[in-house]
Structures are given as C-alpha cells and as structure tokens.
Design an enzyme around this catalytic site. Structure first.
Site, PDB file in Angstrom:
ATOM      1  N   ARG A  76      35.009 -49.209 -84.012  1.00  0.00           N
ATOM      2  CA  ARG A  76      34.831 -48.469 -82.745  1.00  0.00           C
ATOM      3  C   ARG A  76      34.780 -46.965 -82.977  1.00  0.00           C
ATOM      4  O   ARG A  76      34.265 -46.240 -82.159  1.00  0.00           O
ATOM      5  CB  ARG A  76      35.944 -48.858 -81.759  1.00  0.00           C
ATOM      6  CG  ARG A  76      35.701 -50.243 -81.160  1.00  0.00           C
ATOM      7  CD  ARG A  76      36.899 -50.767 -80.411  1.00  0.00           C
ATOM      8  NE  ARG A  76      37.952 -51.179 -81.316  1.00  0.00           N
ATOM      9  CZ  ARG A  76      39.112 -51.686 -80.936  1.00  0.00           C
ATOM     10  NH1 ARG A  76      39.369 -51.827 -79.647  1.00  0.00           N
ATOM     11  NH2 ARG A  76      40.018 -52.052 -81.814  1.00  0.00           N
TER      12      ARG A  76
ATOM     13  N   ASP B 126      30.878 -52.950 -69.635  1.00  0.00           N
ATOM     14  CA  ASP B 126      30.568 -51.666 -70.249  1.00  0.00           C
ATOM     15  C   ASP B 126      29.039 -51.598 -70.385  1.00  0.00           C
ATOM     16  O   ASP B 126      28.435 -52.551 -70.876  1.00  0.00           O
ATOM     17  CB  ASP B 126      31.227 -51.660 -71.648  1.00  0.00           C
ATOM     18  CG  ASP B 126      31.163 -50.307 -72.320  1.00  0.00           C
ATOM     19  OD1 ASP B 126      30.507 -49.408 -71.799  1.00  0.00           O
ATOM     20  OD2 ASP B 126      31.783 -50.176 -73.405  1.00  0.00           O
TER      21      ASP B 126
ATOM     22  N   LYS C  10      31.770 -48.507 -67.675  1.00  0.00           N
ATOM     23  CA  LYS C  10      33.142 -48.117 -68.052  1.00  0.00           C
ATOM     24  C   LYS C  10      33.115 -46.724 -68.668  1.00  0.00           C
ATOM     25  O   LYS C  10      32.243 -46.429 -69.485  1.00  0.00           O
ATOM     26  CB  LYS C  10      33.686 -49.127 -69.078  1.00  0.00           C
ATOM     27  CG  LYS C  10      35.045 -48.748 -69.647  1.00  0.00           C
ATOM     28  CD  LYS C  10      35.640 -49.849 -70.516  1.00  0.00           C
ATOM     29  CE  LYS C  10      35.172 -49.778 -71.952  1.00  0.00           C
ATOM     30  NZ  LYS C  10      35.923 -50.667 -72.852  1.00  0.00           N
TER      31      LYS C  10
HETATM   32  C1  R5P Z   1      35.066 -50.954 -76.544  1.00  0.00           C
HETATM   33  O1  R5P Z   1      34.144 -50.225 -76.859  1.00  0.00           O
HETATM   34  C2  R5P Z   1      35.061 -52.404 -76.886  1.00  0.00           C
HETATM   35  O2  R5P Z   1      33.771 -52.935 -76.711  1.00  0.00           O
HETATM   36  C3  R5P Z   1      36.090 -53.183 -76.077  1.00  0.00           C
HETATM   37  O3  R5P Z   1      35.690 -53.189 -74.717  1.00  0.00           O
HETATM   38  C4  R5P Z   1      37.447 -52.575 -76.166  1.00  0.00           C
HETATM   39  O4  R5P Z   1      37.776 -52.351 -77.508  1.00  0.00           O
HETATM   40  C5  R5P Z   1      38.495 -53.448 -75.527  1.00  0.00           C
HETATM   41  O5  R5P Z   1      39.735 -52.837 -75.679  1.00  0.00           O
HETATM   42  P1  R5P Z   1      40.914 -53.143 -74.677  1.00  0.00           P
HETATM   43  O6  R5P Z   1      41.142 -54.622 -74.675  1.00  0.00           O
HETATM   44  O7  R5P Z   1      42.083 -52.373 -75.237  1.00  0.00           O
HETATM   45  O8  R5P Z   1      40.499 -52.624 -73.338  1.00  0.00           O
END
Ligand code: R5P
Length: 298
Positions: free
Chosen positions: A96, A167, A190
């Site tokens: 990420r 997202d 998002k």
């Molecule tokens: C973010 O860019 C990823 O695609 C996931 O949406 C994210 O890592 C999810 O993290 P969490 O469960 O902490 O919201």
C-alpha cells in the site's frame, strides 16, 4: 525440475505443500529458529544445487520477521548453488506504500522488492498485489494473480447482486467480480486522511434499496473500510451485504467490526492464515498459482 522450499512458518509450510503437490514437485521446509536476542536463523537442509527453486513465504503479521526470514532464506539458497529462484508471496506486505504520499516518505514496497531481487529472486508471483504500480518496482519477471473472479464463482453468489467497491481505486476489482457473476457494479468514493489515517466515504447517488450487495476489496486490515461501506449500504436500504476480500490479515477485532456493521458473510482466501468462523468462507487460491507456474515450468 524445480523444488518448492517454504519458510518455517506453519502457513508457509501449508501453502508450500499444497503448491508442491499440485505441481508434482519435491517439497522441503527450511529449518528456522530465533536467537534469544530476537535475531532469526535459517538453514536449508535439502540439496538444492543446480535446482530451480520456488520459495513460498506467508507474510502475515509480524510481517517484518517474515521478510527477514525470507531474505536469509534466499541468501542461503544462492549460497547452496540453487538455480533460478522464484518467490511465491501469497500476500505482499508494504504494497500500500507504493508511492510517496507525503514528502519525506519512502516507497516502501520498492525498497523490499529491490532488496529481494538484489539477493537473487528472479521471478515473483503474488496474489492481488494491491496495485500494478507496487509490482512495477520489482526489476525481474512478475505475475500478479487476480483471484477475485474465481472467488466470486466459488462464493455461491448469483448475478442478481450489486457489486460495490468501497474505493474508486478498486473499481476494476468490483467490475471483474461483476463480470464473473453477470451482475452490475458500482463504487463508493473513499478518502483517507494521510496524516491521521481517518477515512471518510461518499456514496454519491448510489441507490442499493432492496438489493443484495457484495462489497469487494483487496485487504481487510482493521476492518474500517469494509465496515463503513457496509454500514452506508445498509443505511441506504440494501437488503443484505456480503463481502469478498482477498487478504484477511486477521487483526484482533477486525472480523467482528465488519460483521458488527451488518455483513452476513465474508468470503476470503488462504493467502494468509484464517480463523475458523461460521461467517467466514475461505477459498484455496493455490490452484490458480499452480496454473501460472505450470506454464513457466513447461
Ligand atoms: C486500501 O487501499 C486497501 O485497498 C484496503 O481498502 C485497506 O487496506 C483496508 O484497510 P482497513 O481494513 O484498515 O480499512
């Protein structure tokens, strides 16, 4: 012929055994231990001289330990005279941070991939690596396996669902699942505050009233993203919400957060070790990975 060598973690071993048996290859697990001061030790006890090697390393938290063990393992293989080294990383940590978001940050995934390549990893196979950009930092041959259409087909869902990405950046994941199911797709936008980490979501004119919705994402970490998206969808009148997510990091409280938002079922994969939970369906992705590797081996 190639040989499959797994790291010492239980899940690395499990995935290594599955892959080796699917490919009909010899399998060995590295011997690993931790010194009293926390440093790691590995030893390859089978002969790998002149053999192409497929290294399997599961990188669930503590992922830094898994990465250090992996570096030591690759170095040991080179030292022992192994042929071409391929790494199967079911989940790629640090993906990420595939760019600099705030001045002064590293491109973390680049640091890791360049290190592994420098040590001797020539080919990399990853399952849903978050972004193509993350993998572009690996200087060798790379394959990013997209398991979502396969997972969607095995999830038992039909075409009468609405597939939603939580997202905008994940819209192609939702589209791929929708295509596999013969369903429609949409998204929620998002925004993450890069300093505080707090997320906010804008569902625009999305109208899920009376629909069975499937939210699709790559990673379930804290569960905040999937919980918030599901809450919004149910608040707007969705009849039910299910989740398909490739990597569940299984952090404490995360599954409960998502289920607590009203999600009826979560389909995930075995790229990371999974708990037994009645609301969790786990799909084995090694057939897809074996299929990819079989193409190179032949
Ligand atoms: C973010 O860019 C990823 O695609 C996931 O949406 C994210 O890592 C999810 O993290 P969490 O469960 O902490 O919201």
């Amino acid at each position: 012929m190639a040989i499959v060598v797994s790291g010492s973690r239980a899940h690395s071993r499990l995935l290594g055994e599955l892959l080796a048996s699917r490919l009909n290859l010899r399998f060995t697990v590295v011997e690993g231990k931790r010194f009293p001061d926390g440093e790691l030790y590995v030893r390859v006890t089978s002969s790998v001289k002149g053999e192409d090697v497929i290294v399997v390393q599961s990188m669930e938290p503590p992922q830094n330990d898994a990465l250090v063990e992996l570096m030591l393992l690759v170095d040991a293989l080179v030292e022992a005279g192994a042929g071409d080294i391929t790494l199967f990383a079911p989940y790629l940590p640090y993906a990420r941070q595939d760019r600099v978001f705030l001045a002064g940050e590293p491109v973390s995934v680049r640091a890791i991939l360049k290190t592994l390549h420098g040590l001797g990893v020539r080919r990399l196979i990853v399952v849903e690596a978050h972004s193509e950009r993350a993998l572009s930092h690996f200087p060798g041959y790379v394959v990013n396996v997209n398991p979502l259409p396969y997972m969607a087909k095995l999830s038992g869902l039909g075409g009468d669902v609405l597939v939603v990405s939580p997202d905008l950046g994940g819209i192609s994941r939702a589209r791929g699942v929708a295509e596999a199911l013969g369903a429609r797709s949409s998204y929620i936008a998002k925004v993450r505050d890069r300093v505080t980490g707090v997320i906010s979501m804008d569902a625009g004119s999305l109208d899920p009233r009376g629909l069975d919705v499937v939210v699709v994402d790559d990673i379930l970490s804290t569960g905040g993203t999937l919980a918030e998206a599901s809450r919004i969808l149910l608040e707007r009148g969705a009849r039910s919400v299910q989740v398909i997510v490739v990597h569940n990091l299984n952090l404490p409280g995360a599954l409960e957060r998502v289920l607590g938002a009203g999600v009826s079922r979560i389909t995930t994969s075995n790229t990371l070790p999974q708990p037994d939970h009645q609301a969790l369906k786990v799909i084995d992705v090694t057939p897809l990975v074996a299929g990819e590797i079989a193409r190179w081996v032949s």
